[in-house]
Design a protein around this motif. Structure first.
Motif, PDB file in Angstrom:
ATOM      1  N   ASP A 175      -7.450   9.756   5.056  1.00 34.87           N
ATOM      2  CA  ASP A 175      -6.331   9.521   4.545  1.00 34.87           C
ATOM      3  C   ASP A 175      -6.146  10.399   3.026  1.00 34.87           C
ATOM      4  O   ASP A 175      -7.338  10.756   2.722  1.00 34.87           O
ATOM      5  CB  ASP A 175      -6.121   8.494   3.750  1.00 34.87           C
ATOM      6  CG  ASP A 175      -5.786   7.249   4.874  1.00 34.87           C
ATOM      7  OD1 ASP A 175      -4.912   7.538   5.932  1.00 34.87           O
ATOM      8  OD2 ASP A 175      -6.048   5.824   4.784  1.00 34.87           O
ATOM      9  N   LEU A 176      -5.086  11.122   3.291  1.00 34.18           N
ATOM     10  CA  LEU A 176      -4.875  12.080   2.037  1.00 34.18           C
ATOM     11  C   LEU A 176      -3.933  11.487   0.961  1.00 34.18           C
ATOM     12  O   LEU A 176      -3.049  10.755   1.262  1.00 34.18           O
ATOM     13  CB  LEU A 176      -4.203  13.388   2.595  1.00 34.18           C
ATOM     14  CG  LEU A 176      -4.817  14.143   4.062  1.00 34.18           C
ATOM     15  CD1 LEU A 176      -4.181  15.311   4.053  1.00 34.18           C
ATOM     16  CD2 LEU A 176      -6.245  14.428   3.359  1.00 34.18           C
ATOM     17  N   ARG A 177      -4.280  11.509  -0.399  1.00 35.41           N
ATOM     18  CA  ARG A 177      -3.635  10.966  -1.467  1.00 35.41           C
ATOM     19  C   ARG A 177      -3.684  11.969  -2.673  1.00 35.41           C
ATOM     20  O   ARG A 177      -4.574  12.846  -2.643  1.00 35.41           O
ATOM     21  CB  ARG A 177      -4.433   9.899  -2.034  1.00 35.41           C
ATOM     22  CG  ARG A 177      -4.486   8.674  -1.147  1.00 35.41           C
ATOM     23  CD  ARG A 177      -5.249   7.287  -1.728  1.00 35.41           C
ATOM     24  NE  ARG A 177      -5.285   6.333  -0.966  1.00 35.41           N
ATOM     25  CZ  ARG A 177      -4.430   5.258  -0.893  1.00 35.41           C
ATOM     26  NH1 ARG A 177      -3.458   5.280  -1.839  1.00 35.41           N
ATOM     27  NH2 ARG A 177      -4.418   4.132  -0.177  1.00 35.41           N
ATOM     28  N   LEU A 178      -2.654  11.835  -3.450  1.00 43.20           N
ATOM     29  CA  LEU A 178      -2.377  12.653  -4.574  1.00 43.20           C
ATOM     30  C   LEU A 178      -3.544  11.984  -5.536  1.00 43.20           C
ATOM     31  O   LEU A 178      -3.637  10.892  -5.459  1.00 43.20           O
ATOM     32  CB  LEU A 178      -1.215  12.765  -5.366  1.00 43.20           C
ATOM     33  CG  LEU A 178      -0.174  13.711  -4.444  1.00 43.20           C
ATOM     34  CD1 LEU A 178       1.344  13.218  -5.096  1.00 43.20           C
ATOM     35  CD2 LEU A 178      -0.606  15.139  -4.513  1.00 43.20           C
ATOM     36  N   PRO A 179      -4.156  12.604  -6.548  1.00 44.82           N
ATOM     37  CA  PRO A 179      -5.088  12.039  -7.413  1.00 44.82           C
ATOM     38  C   PRO A 179      -4.565  11.052  -8.169  1.00 44.82           C
ATOM     39  O   PRO A 179      -3.266  11.370  -8.985  1.00 44.82           O
ATOM     40  CB  PRO A 179      -5.361  13.012  -8.265  1.00 44.82           C
ATOM     41  CG  PRO A 179      -5.398  14.302  -7.319  1.00 44.82           C
ATOM     42  CD  PRO A 179      -3.987  14.168  -6.681  1.00 44.82           C
ATOM     43  N   GLY A 180      -4.716   9.592  -8.381  1.00 47.20           N
ATOM     44  CA  GLY A 180      -4.317   8.486  -8.791  1.00 47.20           C
ATOM     45  C   GLY A 180      -2.974   8.252  -8.311  1.00 47.20           C
ATOM     46  O   GLY A 180      -2.236   7.447  -8.941  1.00 47.20           O
ATOM     47  N   GLY A 181      -2.379   8.767  -7.327  1.00 42.78           N
ATOM     48  CA  GLY A 181      -1.095   8.647  -6.706  1.00 42.78           C
ATOM     49  C   GLY A 181      -1.087   7.825  -5.350  1.00 42.78           C
ATOM     50  O   GLY A 181      -2.125   7.334  -4.940  1.00 42.78           O
ATOM     51  N   PRO A 182       0.020   7.776  -4.761  1.00 39.04           N
ATOM     52  CA  PRO A 182       0.239   7.184  -3.438  1.00 39.04           C
ATOM     53  C   PRO A 182      -0.448   7.774  -2.295  1.00 39.04           C
ATOM     54  O   PRO A 182      -0.816   8.920  -2.411  1.00 39.04           O
ATOM     55  CB  PRO A 182       1.691   7.067  -3.233  1.00 39.04           C
ATOM     56  CG  PRO A 182       2.219   8.138  -3.958  1.00 39.04           C
ATOM     57  CD  PRO A 182       1.294   8.505  -5.088  1.00 39.04           C
ATOM     58  N   CYS A 183      -0.441   7.239  -1.125  1.00 33.28           N
ATOM     59  CA  CYS A 183      -1.067   7.618   0.072  1.00 33.28           C
ATOM     60  C   CYS A 183      -0.051   8.772   0.715  1.00 33.28           C
ATOM     61  O   CYS A 183       1.038   8.496   0.909  1.00 33.28           O
ATOM     62  CB  CYS A 183      -1.563   6.681   1.075  1.00 33.28           C
ATOM     63  SG  CYS A 183      -2.098   7.297   2.649  1.00 33.28           S
TER      64      CYS A 183
END
Length: 280
Positions: A175-183
Motif C-alpha cells: 500500500d502507498l500512503r502519504l506520510p501521516g496521510g490517507p492511503c
C-alpha cells in the motif's frame, strides 16, 4: 502429436485452431463434451456425459439418443479440436455450468480453466453473465474462489516476468500512503527509487442475479474510487503501469519491455513526492 502448449506448468492441450467452417455449418460441440475434448480433467468422458451440440435457435433439429441440442440465438465462431468444431472454452464452460447443481463441480471446472491456461477469468465471468448464470447459488459459491485463483495465477506470471527478464526486484503487494496521510491505494509491485508501480488489471465485470439485480459485486479495479486513486498517484509523480493477465501469459517479454522502459524513464522525470510504503 506434439503438445499444443509449451507454457511452464500448463498441461498439454489438444491442437486448436480457428478457421473456416468445414462442413458442420454453425453446429458445434459444447458443454462438458467440449471441455472433455479440450482436455479438462474435471470433465467426465464424452461417452459418459453424452454430447451437447450448440445450434442456432432457428435450426429445425431435435435431440436424439446421446446427442443433446443446446439452442442459442447466436453461436460463436467454432474452434477446431482434433478436427471437430468445438465452442470456445468460455462458452463451453457456461453451457456446462448451466446443467450443473453441485458447487464443487462448478468450482472445479472454473478453476481448471484458469489454472490450465485455457482462458482468463474476465472472459469467463462475461460469458456467465451473458447466460444469466451468476445469480445461481452453485455459481455464486464458486465464482469468488475462481476469481481468487485467477488473481493468484496472474501474480505468479508477474513474478516470473520480473525474474525471467532480469528486472530489478520490486517491493511486492504494498500500500502507498502519504506520510501521516490517507492511503493512496495498493499496487502489485513498486520500485521506490524510480517511483514506478505495476498493477494487474484483473478486473471482472459487475455481476448479479438473473434479473439483473440482487447480488452485485465489483472485483479489483472496478471498485468505486479506483480511478481517483490512480490519478492521485500520477499527480504525485508515481508512474502506474497496468498489465493485463492475458499479456503476461501470451507476451511476457513485451510486458517486461514496458516495465523496463518506465524504470529507465524515471531518470528524466521530476522527482516524485515521498510516499510511505506498507505491506498490503
Amino acid at each position: 502429436r506434439a503438445p499444443a502448449s509449451g507454457r511452464r506448468g500448463v498441461p498439454a492441450q489438444p491442437e486448436r485452431e480457428t478457421g473456416p467452417e468445414s462442413g458442420y455449418g454453425e453446429a458445434m460441440i459444447t458443454g462438458l463434451s467440449a471441455l472433455a475434448l479440450y482436455g479438462f480433467a474435471a470433465a467426465p468422458p464424452t461417452s459418459a456425459a453424452g454430447i451437447d451440440v450448440l445450434v442456432p435457435r432457428t435450426r429445425r433439429l431435435r435431440s436424439v439418443g446421446y446427442v443433446r441440442l443446446v439452442r442459442s440465438p447466436g453461436t460463436p465462431r467454432a474452434e477446431q479440436v482434433d478436427g471437430l468444431p468445438v465452442a470456445p472454452v468460455e462458452r463451453a464452460l457456461a453451457d456446462a455450468v448451466a446443467g450443473l447443481t453441485d458447487p464443487l463441480a462448478v468450482r472445479g471446472l472454473l478453476i481448471e480453466a484458469v489454472r490450465g491456461g485455457y482462458c482468463e477469468p474476465a472472459t469467463v465471468v462475461r460469458e456467465l453473465s451473458r447466460a444469466k448464470l451468476l445469480g445461481l447459488p452453485q455459481v455464486v459459491r464458486a465464482v469468488d474462489s475462481f476469481l481468487a485463483e485467477g488473481r493468484a495465477v496472474a501474480e505468479g506470471r508477474l513474478y516470473d516476468m520480473v525474474r525471467t527478464y532480469g528486472l530489478p526486484e520490486p517491493l511486492w503487494n504494498v500500500d502507498l500512503r502519504l506520510p501521516g496521510g490517507p492511503c493512496l491505494g495498493g499496487v502489485d509491485a513498486y520500485w521506490p527509487e524510480q517511483a514506478v508501480a505495476v498493477e494487474l488489471d484483473a478486473r471482472a465485470p459487475l455481476h448479479g442475479g438473473p434479473d439483473g439485480g440482487g447480488r452485485r459485486e465489483e472485483h479489483e479495479a472496478g471498485r468505486p474510487g479506483y480511478a481517483a486513486e490512480r490519478e492521485h498517484l500520477e499527480r504525485l509523480g508515481v508512474t502506474v503501469v497496468r498489465l493485463a493477465p492475458r499479456g503476461l501469459r501470451d507476451a511476457s517479454e513485451q510486458q517486461a519491455v514496458v516495465v523496463r522502459t518506465a524504470l529507465m524513464a524515471a531518470a528524466d522525470r521530476e522527482p516524485a513526492a515521498y510516499v510511505t510504503v506498507l505491506p498490503r
